[in-house]
Design an enzyme around this catalytic site. Structure first.
Site, PDB file in Angstrom:
ATOM      1  N   SER A 228      -8.093  -4.745   5.453  1.00 41.48           N
ATOM      2  CA  SER A 228      -8.650  -4.410   3.969  1.00 41.48           C
ATOM      3  C   SER A 228      -9.054  -5.691   3.362  1.00 41.48           C
ATOM      4  O   SER A 228      -8.827  -6.031   2.008  1.00 41.48           O
ATOM      5  CB  SER A 228      -7.679  -3.530   3.115  1.00 41.48           C
TER       6      SER A 228
ATOM      7  N   ASN B 156       1.277   3.317  -3.055  1.00 44.17           N
ATOM      8  CA  ASN B 156       1.786   3.606  -4.268  1.00 44.17           C
ATOM      9  C   ASN B 156       1.304   5.004  -4.866  1.00 44.17           C
ATOM     10  O   ASN B 156       1.960   5.752  -5.444  1.00 44.17           O
ATOM     11  CB  ASN B 156       1.283   2.494  -5.389  1.00 44.17           C
TER      12      ASN B 156
ATOM     13  N   ASP C  38       0.721  -1.173  -0.024  1.00 43.17           N
ATOM     14  CA  ASP C  38       0.028  -0.116  -0.065  1.00 43.17           C
ATOM     15  C   ASP C  38       1.016   1.257   0.080  1.00 43.17           C
ATOM     16  O   ASP C  38       1.875   1.449   0.810  1.00 43.17           O
ATOM     17  CB  ASP C  38      -0.968  -0.016   1.074  1.00 43.17           C
TER      18      ASP C  38
ATOM     19  N   ASN D  30     -10.755  -3.206  -5.610  1.00 40.02           N
ATOM     20  CA  ASN D  30     -10.036  -2.100  -6.260  1.00 40.02           C
ATOM     21  C   ASN D  30     -10.772  -2.033  -7.925  1.00 40.02           C
ATOM     22  O   ASN D  30     -10.331  -0.877  -8.467  1.00 40.02           O
ATOM     23  CB  ASN D  30      -8.575  -2.567  -6.754  1.00 40.02           C
TER      24      ASN D  30
ATOM     25  N   THR E  79     -10.715  -7.428  -4.792  1.00 33.54           N
ATOM     26  CA  THR E  79     -11.993  -7.509  -5.276  1.00 33.54           C
ATOM     27  C   THR E  79     -12.723  -5.977  -5.197  1.00 33.54           C
ATOM     28  O   THR E  79     -13.464  -5.752  -5.902  1.00 33.54           O
ATOM     29  CB  THR E  79     -12.928  -8.435  -4.731  1.00 33.54           C
TER      30      THR E  79
ATOM     31  N   ARG F  45      -5.203  -1.315   8.789  1.00 37.27           N
ATOM     32  CA  ARG F  45      -6.308  -2.208   8.775  1.00 37.27           C
ATOM     33  C   ARG F  45      -6.046  -3.489   7.648  1.00 37.27           C
ATOM     34  O   ARG F  45      -4.931  -3.426   6.974  1.00 37.27           O
ATOM     35  CB  ARG F  45      -7.636  -1.569   8.019  1.00 37.27           C
TER      36      ARG F  45
END
Ligand code: IPE
Ligand code: MG
Length: 251
Positions: free
Chosen positions: A198, A24, A22, A70, A68, A196
């Site tokens: 996610s 980016n 995470d 994204n 799923t 989290r």
């Protein structure tokens, strides 16, 4: 499976490390770059991590590439994310194959283009005989979706007369998940400062240690991975049992 409390798992055992890649987008934004370049830099971080992981006692590495959820991102960004496996495998699959890395791609194939499905399937097939190291790429993966799919697969076996509901237990259920061939993750690292899960590895994370780091994924390097492992080694994993000192004190 969790070890009995009287036999604590060795904390120096080969590790299964899972990473939520995470940050980016924020990495790119800080540089005034488009998010796509952040994702490409993220692939470079993945290459570095795969290269160094075996030296640090890691035997299984799982990365979250596309969830799923994204799909709700702008179409152009979704296209960029869909192109990342190609980018990665074109440059690295031959080396992974040669170096004994077994690649598994977890997640739903439905919804992915035929080309992409072929690429993921080929990567798995070409490396299926390897056993030096395991790389799992969670792509179009969601923990809830994977649990639902596993439940559906088991229900289909029951409907076909090949399984009995009375035989369902945690181990059997685990075998129906797309992650079923791997041991559960020992630790889950999430860079970028978010704390989290996610929808990552919901079932598998039951006893995982969580490590949150304030680094954006494209900047992640061997030092961050070493620091995470050092923190993990200091944790007291109890799997629902009592701490070793307390067991002794209770006599
Ligand atoms: C991770 O980076 C890539 C994926 C989720 C596929 P992000 O794109 O989530 O980056 P941030 O959170 O916006 O910084
Ligand atoms: Mg993010």
């Amino acid at each position: 499976m969790a070890a009995a409390p009287s036999e604590p798992p060795k904390t120096d055992a080969p590790l299964h490390v899972a990473i939520v890649m995470d940050g980016n987008g924020r990495w790119a934004k800080r540089r005034g770059l488009p998010r796509s370049l952040g994702h490409r830099a993220g692939v470079e971080a993945l290459k570095r991590t795969v290269a160094v992981a075996p030296e640090l006692g890691i035997k299984w590495l799982t990365v979250f590439g596309f969830s799923t959820e994204n799909w709700s991102r702008p179409a152009a960004e979704v296209s960029e994310l869909m192109a990342l496996p190609k980018r990665y495998f074109e440059s690295d699959l031959a080396r992974l194959e040669r170096e004994g890395v077994r690649v598994r791609c977890w997640g739903r194939r439905q919804g992915l283009s035929a080309d992409l499905v072929k690429m993921l399937t080929d990567a798995e097939a070409r490396t299926a005989h390897n056993e030096v190291f395991n790389l799992n790429i969670a792509f179009n993966y969601g923990g809830q979706a994977d649990i639902v799919d596993a439940a559906r697969r088991f229900a289909e076996e029951v409907a076909a007369g090949r399984a009995d509901p009375a035989d369902l237990n945690e181990a059997v259920f685990t075998q129906h998940l797309s992650t079923g061939a791997a041991p559960p993750p020992d630790m889950i690292i999430r860079p970028s400062g978010e704390q989290r899960l996610s929808n990552f590895l919901l079932w598998e994370a039951a006893y995982a240690e969580f490590i949150f780091q304030d680094v954006l994924w494209p900047d992640f390097n061997a030092e961050h991975l070493k620091a995470a492992i050092e923190e993990y080694r200091r944790r007291d994993r109890r799997y629902g049992g009592a701490a070793a000192d307390d067991v002794l004190a209770a006599g």
